[in-house]
Each structure stands twice: as C-alpha cells, then as structure tokens.
Scaffold this active site. Structure first.
Site, PDB file in Angstrom:
ATOM      1  N   ASP A 477      -0.198  -0.248  -0.067  1.00 56.96           N
ATOM      2  CA  ASP A 477      -0.164  -1.713  -0.089  1.00 56.96           C
ATOM      3  C   ASP A 477      -0.849  -2.221   1.184  1.00 56.96           C
ATOM      4  OD1 ASP A 477       1.318  -4.173  -1.483  1.00 56.96           O
ATOM      5  OD2 ASP A 477       1.365  -4.442   0.690  1.00 56.96           O
ATOM      6  N   GLU A 520      -2.649  -6.239  -4.329  1.00 48.71           N
ATOM      7  CA  GLU A 520      -3.134  -5.405  -3.226  1.00 48.71           C
ATOM      8  C   GLU A 520      -2.498  -4.020  -3.239  1.00 48.71           C
ATOM      9  OE1 GLU A 520       0.254  -7.923  -1.532  1.00 48.71           O
ATOM     10  OE2 GLU A 520      -1.331  -8.084  -3.033  1.00 48.71           O
TER      11      GLU A 520
END
Length: 613
Positions: A477, A520
């Site tokens: 992430d 993301e």
C-alpha cells in the site's frame, strides 16, 4: 490386336488340322501294323497246318513247294521256316537253320516277335511266330516229337509289305492340306467382311477411352459394315461422351474459379485436376471444421503444421507472426531447418519483405530476391497471410534443391487455401486473447487486476500442490497516497501508481504475478519462492527501490514515496488463498499501524489486534 487375333486363328486352324492328320496317320499306321501281325499269325497257322499234314502224310520232300506257294501270296515279300535244335537232333537231318538273331531269339523264348522297317515310300513288317509243341485242335505234336509240352519246335518268319497304308496316309496329307488352305482362305474372306469392322471398332473404342482418361474427348466414326444395333450403340456413346465433356469442362472451370488453381501445363487433364481439386476441397472442409473447435492458437498452429507435413510433404518450414504496429515478431512453429532470416526478423520484423510487400517472395536464379535470407545454398518460398490490419502470418518454406522448389510452386495454391481458411480463425483467437487480456488488465498501470487473480488462482493452486511449492503473498500500500492526490492532483497520483507498478515488475521475476488489487493497493504473488526469508528479502528490495525512486512532479520538483508491505505464506499460513491474502492484508495493517515504510510478516496474534477481522 485384330491382326494378332486373325494370325492366332489361322495358326490354330493349321495346328488343329495338323494334329488331326497326325493322329489319323498314327492310327492308320497302328492299324496297319496290327493287321499285318494278324495276317502273319493267320499265314503261320496255315504253314503249321501244312507242315503237320506233310509230316503225317510223309510228304516232307514237298515242303519247299508248299512254302514257295505261300510266299507268293499278296503283300508277302518273304517267308521261311526255322527248325529248333530238338527237331534236328531227333531226326538227324540238320536243315532250316535260323537265319538271323531274331529267329534264334524266338526259338529260345517261344514268343512272337515283330520288327518294323520304314522308309519314305515303303514300309515292311517282319514277324517271327514260334511253333510250339501242343496237343489241341486234333493235332498232337508230342506223338511225333520226343519233347515236353510247350517246347518250341520251330518258327515261321514273314516279311509283309504294308506300303499301301503309307500311300493312303500321304493322300490324306494332301487332302488335309487342301482343306486347311481352303479353310484359311474362307476365314480370311469372312473375317475381312464380317469380323474386321468389329475389331476396328474395338480399336477405336480402346484409343478413345485412353484419350478420355487424359482429358481428350473425341467422337468415334463407326465402320459402315457394322450392324445397325452396333452403330446405334456407338452413336449413344458419342452423345454420352459429348455430355461428359461439357460437364467436365464446366466443373473444371468452376472449381478453378473457386480455388484459384490454374495449371501451367499445356496438356491438361481436367479429370485428374478436378479430382485433385475436389480431394483438396474435401480435406480443406474437414480441416476448417476442426480448427473452428480448437480452443487455442497453439492447437490451430499444430494442426496446420501437420497439414504441411502430411498433406504437402514439406520438410523445412517456419510460421512467424509479425505485428508491425508493435514492432514484434513471434516464431510460433518451426519444423526442420529453414529460418535463415531469424536474426533480422527478431530485431526488426518490419523489414520482412513478404510482410511489407504482401506478396510471395521466391528464390530466383540470378539474384537474391530477399537480402535477409543468409543461406545461399538453399531455396525458399515465403507466403504472407493478412491476419489483421497490422498483423501478418508468414509461412517461410525452405527447399534443398531447385527441383523441390518447382514442385512446391505447384502446391502453393492449395497451401494458400488452407492458410486462407486458417486466417479468420486466427484473427478471432487473437481478438479474443486481446479482449480477455484487456478484461484481466488494469487500464492505468497495465498490471493484472483482481479478476485475473481470481481466475488464475484456480489453475495456480493445483500446480503448487502437485509441486509441493510455496507462494509468498505480498500486500503493498502506497503510504499517504491520498495526500499526493490532494496536493498534486490525480494526474500526479496516477503517475505515482505507474511508477510503483514499473518498480514491482522490474524487481520480481517473470514467473511472479503483480496485481493492482484496488486503489493504491497492490499484491505480488512470489510463485514457488523457496523460503520465507527469500520472500522477505524481495519485499525489502521493493521497499528500498520505492524509497530511492524519485518522481518528476513538475519542472525541477521531485517526489519520493514509501510503501508498507505485509507478507503471508501459502500453504504455511493457510491452504486457502483467500485466507492468505487476508493474512497479508492484516500484516499490512500492522505495518501501517506501526509507523509505515515497513515489511511485516503475518503472525496469528495480529488477528486479534485488527477490528476488521
């Protein structure tokens, strides 16, 4: 053929006549000999009776006269008697001794003997008959002769003339010869008038049928001497031939239009060519049905390869896909030794002359038609098939000799028929592959998406189980990604995600799978990673490269970012991939919660600290 039949017939008549004549002569000769022997036996019996009468009456001095009178009989050339030693010893008067060995033989054996003496014009039979001591027919020789029953007392010898029979045989030969000559003359006249026209018609039919098998359909002009029925049959044959000629020509023209096949030979046989075309069309139809059910491009190419080998006897060929738009070349099939332009095609596929001109490229005698074909001792033939606007299939065929190249040219039309039928199916398969790939790819980063992960895992997990392998699951992430969008805008945010995607693809192996899981978040599947330590090293390497990477934001402005990574292992942490992914997500949560820019290995105690799970 008619001359042979006539000659054989004449020879057969002659042979039959000669055989009959020879058999007749043989039977006549045998009958003459038997008749002569029979006459000799009859005469000898008369002599025996006369001698016995003279002996009984005491007139032995007149025996010579008696023998002379018998000798004067017709056809009797000579007659004499011979006494045995028993008679001469008994009466003490030695006379009528054996004249030759035959007399001696008969006197010793007591059996009749005859001998034939033949010349061209005369035939005689010498017969010597024994006179044995017997008591029968009122005559008892044992009363006068002191000998045993059956003892040979003497022999009667005769020479009989049977030349008359030979004369009859010679006359028969003359008659038979005349008969043969007349038969042959009659046969030749009859044959010329009634049989020869049928033989001529047979020869015409034979020649006409032979020509028809070569594609030459000529009518038959029947000889006038034939019967009306035969002439009518001949006319029907001519009409049938004319209809067949028109039909064959029409089929041939239509098949040529359909296949584009045209022969280069002046002498054409439409029957053979039509058969060849129909045979190829039948095989082509079966081939087309098969490739429509093939599920992958590799299956189609393998089937096409077998056609090239088994149907067209090709020994060296290569199938090449060229994508001019992407400047890519893919060698899909190679059989034998043929791809002598591979070096150029790999680096610059757009230079391929066949793809560029969209025409066949063939070896020629005096100069090289393609400068990139490096083997000057071989001959080649390249065929281009358009798959799509910028996608081509090149069939590159190499021949060892010029003769093989010439034979190949005769087959090219049919080879192209198979390629033409294959091209649409390949195009559909490529289109489906592109659509499938676009469905499984993330539009922004070009990485695989979550859907691909779900589908691919169905095949991946059974393989890992069979191989007893491991999968390291990295959940990544981007740290503070929302701030990037807020401060720099979404275009810069997209750029950051693309940079991260590129770093991930450059850092892991080709066998590993990189997935944009959402927003993301990214997942990396380290397929068949050896150990947990190796997986951690890969994660640390990714984190380090992200940490060091500088992203151009605006002119002169650079941006650096970090990532948090959670690691979970399959099957150590769980035998279910969904659970392992959740475990990696828990470890990622732990990395973020503990300060970010970290790599955290999943542990069971982390589960209780995450309210989400």
């Amino acid at each position: 053929m008619s001359r042979n039949i006539i000659l054989n017939s004449v020879l057969m008549v002659i042979a039959l006549s000669i055989s009959i004549t020879a058999l007749s002569l043989y039977n006549l000769r045998s009958a003459g000999i038997k008749s002569a022997i029979h006459n000799a036996v009859s005469i000898s019996e008369a002599v025996k009776s006369g001698l016995t009468s003279h002996m009984v009456n005491g007139n032995m001095n007149q025996v010579g006269t008696f023998i002379q009178s018998i000798s004067n009989m017709k056809n009797v050339n000579k007659l004499w008697i011979s006494r045995s030693d028993h008679v001469n010893e008994q009466f003490g008067n030695v006379r009528d001794l054996p004249q030759d060995d035959i007399d001696k033989k008969v006197l010793n054996s007591g059996e009749m003997y005859y001998e034939l003496d033949e010349s061209v014009t005369h035939t005689t039979v010498r017969v010597t008959i024994p006179y044995n001591a017997i008591a029968e027919k009122g005559i008892d020789c044992l009363q006068c002769h002191n000998v045993k029953q059956g003892t040979t007392l003497g022999a009667v010898s005769l020479v009989l003339d049977i030349s008359t029979l030979k004369e009859i045989g010679i006359e028969s030969i003359y008659i038979v010869s005349v008969f043969i000559l007349l038969t042959i003359i009659f046969f030749l006249i009859y044959n010329k008038k009634y049989i020869m026209p049928y033989f001529r018609l047979y020869e015409l039919f034979k020649s006409n049928i032979s020509n028809a098998t070569q594609g030459i359909f000529d009518k038959i002009d029947a000889p006038k001497e034939l019967s009306n029925d035969i002439i009518h049959i001949t006319n029907d044959y001519n009409n049938l031939l004319e209809i067949f000629k028109d039909t064959t020509s029409d089929i041939d023209k239509k098949l040529q239009v359909y296949t584009g096949f045209k022969t280069s030979n002046i002498q054409r046989n439409p029957l053979t060519e039509s058969k060849e075309i129909i045979d190829n069309l039948s095989n082509l139809f079966e081939y087309k049905k098969q490739i429509e059910f093939d599920s992958t491009l590799d299956e189609i190419y393998c089937r096409l390869k077998q056609v090239m080998i088994n149907r067209f006897d090709l020994e060296n060929f290569t199938f090449v896909e060229i994508d001019v738009a992407k400047h890519k070349m893919r060698k899909v099939i190679e059989y034998g030794d043929s791809f002598y332009c591979e070096k150029t095609m790999t680096s610059t596929p757009e230079l391929c002359r066949c793809a560029r001109t969209k025409h066949d490229v063939v070896s020629i005698d005096f100069h090289n038609s393609c400068q990139y074909y490096t083997n000057t001792e071989k001959f080649y033939y390249c065929i281009n098939i358009d798959i799509s606007k910028s996608h081509y299939l090149i069939i590159h065929i190499t021949c060892d000799t010029k003769e093989k190249l010439e034979k190949l040219k005769e087959k090219v039309t049919f080879i192209k028929s198979y390629l033409t039928e294959t091209a649409p199916v390949i195009e559909v398969k490529l289109l489906m592959a592109v659509l499938k790939e676009s469905a499984f790819k993330d539009g922004l980063t070009g990485l695989y998406n979550r859907k691909f992960l779900e589908e691919h895992s169905k095949k991946l997990l059974p393989q890992i189980k069979r191989e007893n392998g491991n999968i390291g699951i990295l959940m990544l992430d981007m740290d503070h990604f929302k701030a990037v969008n807020d401060e720099y805008g979404h275009d810069i945010g997209d750029l950051v995600l693309k940079e991260l995607a590129q770093i991930l693809e450059d850092t892991v192996r080709e066998s590993d799978i990189v997935v944009r899981y959402g927003g993301e978040e990214f997942i990396v599947l380290l397929v068949n990673i050896k150990s947990e330590e190796d997986a951690l090293n890969v994660a640390q390497k990714i984190a380090q490269r992200v940490r060091e990477n500088e992203i151009d934001v605006y002119a002169g402005s650079k941006l650096k970012k970090t990532v948090s990574i959670g690691l979970s292992m399959y099957p150590q942490d769980s035998t279910k991939l969904d659970t392992v992914i959740k475990n990696a997500d828990i470890a990622l949560y732990e990395a973020k919660n503990s300060g970010r820019d970290k790599v955290v290995r999943f542990k069971e105690e982390q589960v209780t600290s995450v309210d989400l799970f």
